[in-house]
Structure formats: structure tokens, C-alpha cells
Design a protein around this motif. Structure first.
Motif, PDB file in Angstrom:
ATOM      1  N   THR A   1      70.797  62.190 103.490  1.00  0.00           N
ATOM      2  CA  THR A   1      69.651  61.293 103.419  1.00  0.00           C
ATOM      3  C   THR A   1      69.948  60.172 102.435  1.00  0.00           C
ATOM      4  O   THR A   1      70.979  60.182 101.746  1.00  0.00           O
ATOM      5  N   TYR A   2      69.039  59.222 102.366  1.00  0.00           N
ATOM      6  CA  TYR A   2      69.198  58.056 101.495  1.00  0.00           C
ATOM      7  C   TYR A   2      69.392  58.503 100.048  1.00  0.00           C
ATOM      8  O   TYR A   2      68.643  59.346  99.541  1.00  0.00           O
ATOM      9  N   ASP A   3      70.376  57.957  99.371  1.00  0.00           N
ATOM     10  CA  ASP A   3      70.702  58.413  98.024  1.00  0.00           C
ATOM     11  C   ASP A   3      69.556  58.195  97.037  1.00  0.00           C
ATOM     12  O   ASP A   3      69.342  59.010  96.130  1.00  0.00           O
ATOM     13  N   ARG A   4      68.779  57.106  97.215  1.00  0.00           N
ATOM     14  CA  ARG A   4      67.665  56.852  96.301  1.00  0.00           C
ATOM     15  C   ARG A   4      66.526  57.847  96.516  1.00  0.00           C
ATOM     16  O   ARG A   4      65.760  58.121  95.585  1.00  0.00           O
TER      17      ARG A   4
ATOM     18  N   PRO B   1      71.680  57.442 105.763  1.00  0.00           N
ATOM     19  CA  PRO B   1      72.883  56.662 106.049  1.00  0.00           C
ATOM     20  C   PRO B   1      73.478  56.816 107.454  1.00  0.00           C
ATOM     21  O   PRO B   1      74.443  56.131 107.779  1.00  0.00           O
ATOM     22  N   ALA B   2      72.963  57.719 108.289  1.00  0.00           N
ATOM     23  CA  ALA B   2      73.709  58.116 109.481  1.00  0.00           C
ATOM     24  C   ALA B   2      73.537  57.185 110.677  1.00  0.00           C
ATOM     25  O   ALA B   2      74.378  57.164 111.571  1.00  0.00           O
ATOM     26  N   GLY B   3      72.422  56.456 110.737  1.00  0.00           N
ATOM     27  CA  GLY B   3      72.172  55.622 111.900  1.00  0.00           C
ATOM     28  C   GLY B   3      71.562  56.366 113.074  1.00  0.00           C
ATOM     29  O   GLY B   3      71.350  55.776 114.137  1.00  0.00           O
TER      30      GLY B   3
ATOM     31  N   TYR C   1      71.006  49.479 110.447  1.00  0.00           N
ATOM     32  CA  TYR C   1      72.015  48.793 109.645  1.00  0.00           C
ATOM     33  C   TYR C   1      73.304  49.590 109.433  1.00  0.00           C
ATOM     34  O   TYR C   1      74.268  49.051 108.913  1.00  0.00           O
ATOM     35  N   PHE C   2      73.299  50.898 109.805  1.00  0.00           N
ATOM     36  CA  PHE C   2      74.327  51.792 109.286  1.00  0.00           C
ATOM     37  C   PHE C   2      75.022  52.616 110.374  1.00  0.00           C
ATOM     38  O   PHE C   2      74.418  52.957 111.395  1.00  0.00           O
ATOM     39  N   MET C   3      76.280  52.955 110.068  1.00  0.00           N
ATOM     40  CA  MET C   3      77.043  53.884 110.892  1.00  0.00           C
ATOM     41  C   MET C   3      77.696  54.923 109.985  1.00  0.00           C
ATOM     42  O   MET C   3      78.246  54.592 108.934  1.00  0.00           O
ATOM     43  N   TRP C   4      77.614  56.177 110.394  1.00  0.00           N
ATOM     44  CA  TRP C   4      78.210  57.297 109.667  1.00  0.00           C
ATOM     45  C   TRP C   4      79.564  57.600 110.289  1.00  0.00           C
ATOM     46  O   TRP C   4      79.665  57.777 111.507  1.00  0.00           O
ATOM     47  N   VAL C   5      80.592  57.653 109.473  1.00  0.00           N
ATOM     48  CA  VAL C   5      81.946  57.847 109.971  1.00  0.00           C
ATOM     49  C   VAL C   5      82.551  59.082 109.304  1.00  0.00           C
ATOM     50  O   VAL C   5      82.513  59.222 108.072  1.00  0.00           O
TER      51      VAL C   5
END
Length: 364
Positions: A96-99, A148-150, A296-300
Motif C-alpha cells: 500500500t501507499y507508504d504514507r 503503488p501497484a496500479g 500513475y503507477f506500475m508495479w514491477v
């Protein structure tokens, strides 16, 4: 482009070339022309009243159920202050989002991560925990194009999560700043909509992703009683939020700027995602990823044996950066990374991935 120019896949913000600067100039002028007193006065903690009314109508709720804040992170902070009970369990997605993790841990919540799949949080894993006696105060979920995963929470899982919230008496915190950044697939109803006024869902969103991050305008929608409590916290924190920014955002929305901005952002990000997927397939063929339908994000996920803690400094030496997957987890994720494509121009992406590949090869 020279190697000294940093290509950043780290920041979840739109690049300036897709921000409607001229539209915002016009909105600022209109706000000051039409309502200088409201735009430049203190106001109250509810936010700019016309924007609050606009949001209430957009979500089909009473105005008393809406509070406009200085960005959605401020909304999150107020909600965490209101809902978190020290030592009590709170469900989050893994990752999940770090914040989010930081905010919950600062308030001494008992953070309980539940696995995240391509179609969202594992609701049956959660059901098993609940059947085993876990009684969370709330579940924090980013349903659309998750940071972060999208990934996006499926309709079936949204319905199941609401059923579990009703059965086991917990709140769903639907953290939804990316909902309008969709450039593929079909839009899904929010859990706020599916809840149909039962009061199980507190919803938060933002204009940072659709208008511009610098405006710092977010909001919450929830049961009137809860929103009233958050309003007291907001009053005691800052009396009123940034009324000028909210007045500008309101004019931008009602004058058609929001729809134009969303169309511009979505077209640009669709191109960037395709370019990123092509570049990863070409330069990092062993990497695993799922192309998001928005956000906005892609998890790799990188091959076995890769340590992103070592990869990051090697990448930065080569003029490219990203965020380590470990930042979004309480444990694990040593070979994962989050790539934010929103702030990288399409013509920078392949060069950035090529530099990543070179950094990875240097660790072999």
C-alpha cells in the motif's frame, strides 16, 4: 538528452506539459472576478462553499457529508486521527501507499496487511481473518489504479468487501484519488455508491491528479456525524483551508476545465504506459508486470536474487530513479519496484528503462 539528466520514475505527479496552465490562469481570473471575498477571505473549515456544493451534487449526497481539505493527504490525516484507536487492528492492502503505512504506525494502529492481487485486495483472505476473530476498526483500500501497484478492485470484490464490512461492523476507507485517470477498460461504481447511504464507507479523493498537484485540494465524503467531527479537527488545525486554491478549482470545474484536463492527462498517460510496457519487454524481458488501465503507477517484479536496495544507487549513478517496493510493505518486496510514468515524458521512457537495465546488469 544527456546521461546527467535524471529521469525520474519516482514521483507520482503529472509532468508540466500535461497540466492546463492557461486554463488555470483563466479559472483564477474568474474566481477573483466573480467572488473575490470568498476566494480571498478566511472562510471556515468546511472549505469553499460552492466547491463543497459541487462535490455533494457530483456524489449525490447532502452538503453536510462533504468536507474540502488541503489535499487528500490532509483528509487522510484527519480521518486517521478520528478513526484509529491505538493498538486496534486496521486492514491495509499489501503493498500500500507508504504514507498510509507511516500515518497509521505513527498513530499506533495494529496494521494488518492483506494480499493484493491484480483484481484488488484478497477479500477471501480477509474473510478468513475475520472468521478467525480479527475485528478491524476500518479497512483502507485504494480501489482504482492502486498506489503503488496500479491494480483495480473488481466489482465482485467491491460488493464482497461491503458485505464483510456490514457483517463484521467495520468502516471501509475508500481512498480514491486516481478514479478519473482511466484510459482503458470500463469505469466501475465506487463503494460509496454501492453502499447506498448505509454509512459503511468514508470516501476521499483529490484534484491533485486531475488538475495539478500544486493546488492541494482534496475532500472527504462520509456520514454527516463523522464529517462533523472531522470538521472540528480541521477548525482546530487551520481554521479554514486554502480558499483561493479551492475557488480556482471550483471555477476550473464548472467552466469545463476539469473534463478537458482529464482528457489530456488520460491520452498522455495511455501513450506512456504503452511505451513503458514496450521498453520493459525489450530491455528487461525477465521482469513481470501488469499494464494498468489508469492511474500513475506500475508495479514491477524483478528476477530472483535482485535486491532493489542495491539496484537503486546503481540506477541513480546512471541517471534514473524509482521507488523501492520495500517502501510500500512492512516486510518483503526486495525485488520489486514502483515505476511512476506520470511525470516522465514519452520520449524519456525508453532511455530510462535502458538505464535501469544497465544498472541491473552491473549487479550481476
Amino acid at each position: 538528452m544527456t546521461a546527467s539528466e535524471l529521469i525520474s520514475f519516482a514521483r507520482g505527479a503529472p509532468s508540466l506539459d500535461i497540466v492546463d496552465v492557461s486554463g488555470l490562469k483563466a479559472a483564477a481570473d474568474a474566481a477573483l472576478t466573480n467572488d473575490p471575498g470568498g476566494a480571498l477571505g478566511y472562510g471556515t473549515a468546511i472549505g469553499y462553499p460552492p466547491l463543497r456544493k459541487y462535490l455533494a451534487e457530483r456524489h449525490g449526497v447532502a452538503e453536510e457529508q462533504v468536507l474540502v481539505t488541503n489535499g487528500s493527504m490532509q483528509a487522510d490525516a484527519f480521518l486517521f486521527d478520528e478513526l484509529v484507536k491505538p493498538g486496534q487492528p486496521v486492514i491495509v492492502e499489501r503493498p500500500t501507499y507508504d504514507r498510509t503505512l507511516l500515518g497509521l504506525r505513527q498513530r499506533d494502529a495494529d496494521v494488518r496487511p492483506v494480499s493484493l492481487a491484480v483484481d484488488g485486495i484478497d477479500v477471501e483472505e480477509l474473510a478468513g481473518l475475520l472468521e478467525g476473530g480479527l475485528r478491524p476498526t476500518f479497512a483502507h483500500v485504494i480501489p482504482n489504479f492502486q498506489n503503488p501497484a496500479g491494480y483495480t478492485l473488481s466489482l465482485a470484490k467491491r460488493t464482497r468487501l461491503l458485505e464483510l464490512a456490514e457483517q463484521y461492523d467495520f468502516v471501509i476507507f475508500e481512498d480514491d484519488p486516481y478514479v478519473q485517470i482511466r484510459f482503458a477498460g470500463e469505469p466501475l461504481p465506487t463503494m460509496l455508491e454501492l453502499d447506498e447511504g448505509r454509512g459503511r464507507v468514508v470516501y476521499a479523493s483529490s484534484f491533485s491528479k486531475t488538475v495539478a498537484p500544486g493546488v492541494r485540494v482534496g475532500y472527504i465524503v462520509g456520514p454527516a456525524e463523522l464529517v462533523a467531527k472531522v470538521r472540528v479537527r480541521a477548525t482546530n488545525t487551520y481554521i479554514s483551508p486554502n480558499m483561493f486554491a479551492q475557488a480556482v478549482v471550483h471555477r476550473f470545474c464548472v467552466d469545463g476545465g476539469l473534463e478537458r484536463s482529464i482528457a489530456t492527462v488520460n491520452a498522455a498517460l495511455a501513450e506512456r504506459v504503452q511505451t513503458l510496457c514496450d521498453a520493459l519487454s525489450k530491455h528487461l524481458p525477465d521482469a513481470k508486470f501488469t499494464a494498468p488501465e489508469g492511474g500513475y503507477f506500475m508495479w514491477v517484479e524483478l528476477p530472483e536474487g535482485v535486491d532493489v536496495a542495491k539496484l537503486l544507487p546503481a540506477a541513480e549513478e546512471r541517471g534514473v530513479t524509482f521507488v523501492k517496493g520495500t517502501d510500500f510493505l512492512l516486510d518483503g518486496g526486495e525485488r520489486t519496484m514502483r515505476l511512476a510514468y506520470s511525470g516522465v515524458r514519452a520520449d524519456q521512457i525508453e532511455e530510462g528503462v535502458s538505464r535501469l537495465a544497465d544498472a541491473l546488469a552491473s549487479l550481476a
